[in-house]
Scaffold this motif. Structure first.
Motif, PDB file in Angstrom:
ATOM      1  N   GLY A  44     -56.890 -41.359  33.641  1.00 44.52           N
ATOM      2  CA  GLY A  44     -56.444 -41.847  32.345  1.00 44.52           C
ATOM      3  C   GLY A  44     -56.914 -40.986  31.177  1.00 44.52           C
ATOM      4  O   GLY A  44     -56.355 -41.054  30.092  1.00 44.52           O
ATOM      5  N   PHE A  45     -57.957 -40.161  31.390  1.00 45.38           N
ATOM      6  CA  PHE A  45     -58.419 -39.254  30.344  1.00 45.38           C
ATOM      7  C   PHE A  45     -57.660 -37.928  30.376  1.00 45.38           C
ATOM      8  O   PHE A  45     -57.937 -37.036  29.598  1.00 45.38           O
ATOM      9  CB  PHE A  45     -59.915 -38.969  30.489  1.00 45.38           C
ATOM     10  CG  PHE A  45     -60.791 -40.117  30.054  1.00 45.38           C
ATOM     11  CD1 PHE A  45     -60.927 -40.438  28.718  1.00 45.38           C
ATOM     12  CD2 PHE A  45     -61.493 -40.868  30.986  1.00 45.38           C
ATOM     13  CE1 PHE A  45     -61.730 -41.481  28.310  1.00 45.38           C
ATOM     14  CE2 PHE A  45     -62.307 -41.920  30.590  1.00 45.38           C
ATOM     15  CZ  PHE A  45     -62.428 -42.232  29.250  1.00 45.38           C
ATOM     16  N   GLY A  46     -56.707 -37.796  31.293  1.00 49.08           N
ATOM     17  CA  GLY A  46     -55.906 -36.580  31.372  1.00 49.08           C
ATOM     18  C   GLY A  46     -56.392 -35.644  32.462  1.00 49.08           C
ATOM     19  O   GLY A  46     -57.382 -35.895  33.131  1.00 49.08           O
ATOM     20  N   SER A  47     -55.666 -34.565  32.644  1.00 50.93           N
ATOM     21  CA  SER A  47     -55.945 -33.529  33.619  1.00 50.93           C
ATOM     22  C   SER A  47     -55.880 -34.073  35.036  1.00 50.93           C
ATOM     23  O   SER A  47     -55.353 -35.160  35.286  1.00 50.93           O
ATOM     24  CB  SER A  47     -57.290 -32.862  33.335  1.00 50.93           C
ATOM     25  OG  SER A  47     -57.394 -31.668  34.082  1.00 50.93           O
ATOM     26  N   TYR A  48     -56.374 -33.318  35.993  1.00 50.72           N
ATOM     27  CA  TYR A  48     -56.400 -33.750  37.376  1.00 50.72           C
ATOM     28  C   TYR A  48     -57.516 -33.011  38.105  1.00 50.72           C
ATOM     29  O   TYR A  48     -58.006 -31.972  37.641  1.00 50.72           O
ATOM     30  CB  TYR A  48     -55.060 -33.501  38.085  1.00 50.72           C
ATOM     31  CG  TYR A  48     -54.787 -32.039  38.339  1.00 50.72           C
ATOM     32  CD1 TYR A  48     -55.138 -31.459  39.571  1.00 50.72           C
ATOM     33  CD2 TYR A  48     -54.205 -31.233  37.381  1.00 50.72           C
ATOM     34  CE1 TYR A  48     -54.913 -30.122  39.814  1.00 50.72           C
ATOM     35  CE2 TYR A  48     -53.971 -29.898  37.614  1.00 50.72           C
ATOM     36  CZ  TYR A  48     -54.323 -29.337  38.836  1.00 50.72           C
ATOM     37  OH  TYR A  48     -54.109 -28.004  39.068  1.00 50.72           O
TER      38      TYR A  48
END
Length: 146
Positions: A44-48
Motif C-alpha cells: 500500500g506504500f507503493g513499489s514492490y
C-alpha cells in the motif's frame, strides 16, 4: 483438521498479526509469510519487493511507520485449489503513521495469495492499493472513450 479449516485458522492468525503490525511490531506478521525466493509484495506504500530477502525488510520498514491503529476486513471473495488459496477484501480503519498524533484513514483493496507449505498456509503475495470510488473510476473510463 481439514485444509479449509487450516486456511481459516491461518487467516485469523494473519489478521491478529496485522493488528500487531499496525502497533509497530512486524514479528508475527512476518511469520505468516512464506520465506521463499518467489514471495512478492505490491504494498500500500507503493513499489514492490520480490524474494524474502527483500520482502522481510520491507515488512519491518512498514511496521516502523505505524505507531497504532485498527482495521477491519470486508471479505469480497475467497477460494482454494490444491496448495494455493486467495483472499480478496477491503481493509478499512485508522492508523497513526510516522509519529503523528492524529489517526489517518486506511482504505485499501487487497488481494492475497497463500501457499500450503509443509502443512502450514503462508502468505505468498499481497497486493494492496488505495480504494478509488466507483464514480471516479467511471468518469476516467468515460474520458478514454471520447
Amino acid at each position: 483438521m481439514s485444509t479449509t479449516d487450516d486456511f481459516d485458522q491461518a487467516v485469523t492468525q494473519m489478521r491478529e498479526a496485522n493488528q500487531r503490525l499496525l502497533a509497530g511490531d512486524p514479528t508475527h506478521y512476518s511469520a505468516s509469510w512464506s520465506h521463499s525466493d518467489d514471495v512478492t509484495i505490491f504494498g500500500g506504500f507503493g513499489s514492490y519487493e520480490k524474494g524474502w530477502n527483500q520482502v522481510g525488510p520491507r515488512l519491518e520498514w512498514v511496521a516502523s511507520r505505524y505507531s497504532g491503529g485498527h482495521d477491519t476486513f470486508e471479505l469480497i471473495s475467497t477460494g482454494m485449489s490444491g496448495d494455493l488459496a486467495y483472499l480478496i477484501y477491503l481493509q478499512n480503519g485508522e492508523v497513526r503513521v510516522d509519529g503523528q498524533e492524529e489517526y489517518s484513514p486506511l482504505a485499501l483493496r487487497v488481494t492475497e495469495i497463500f501457499r500450503h507449505e509443509e502443512g502450514i498456509w503462508k502468505l505468498l503475495h499481497r497486493h494492496a492499493d488505495p480504494v478509488a470510488g466507483k464514480d471516479r473510476v467511471h468518469n476516467n473510463l468515460s474520458q478514454i472513450d471520447r
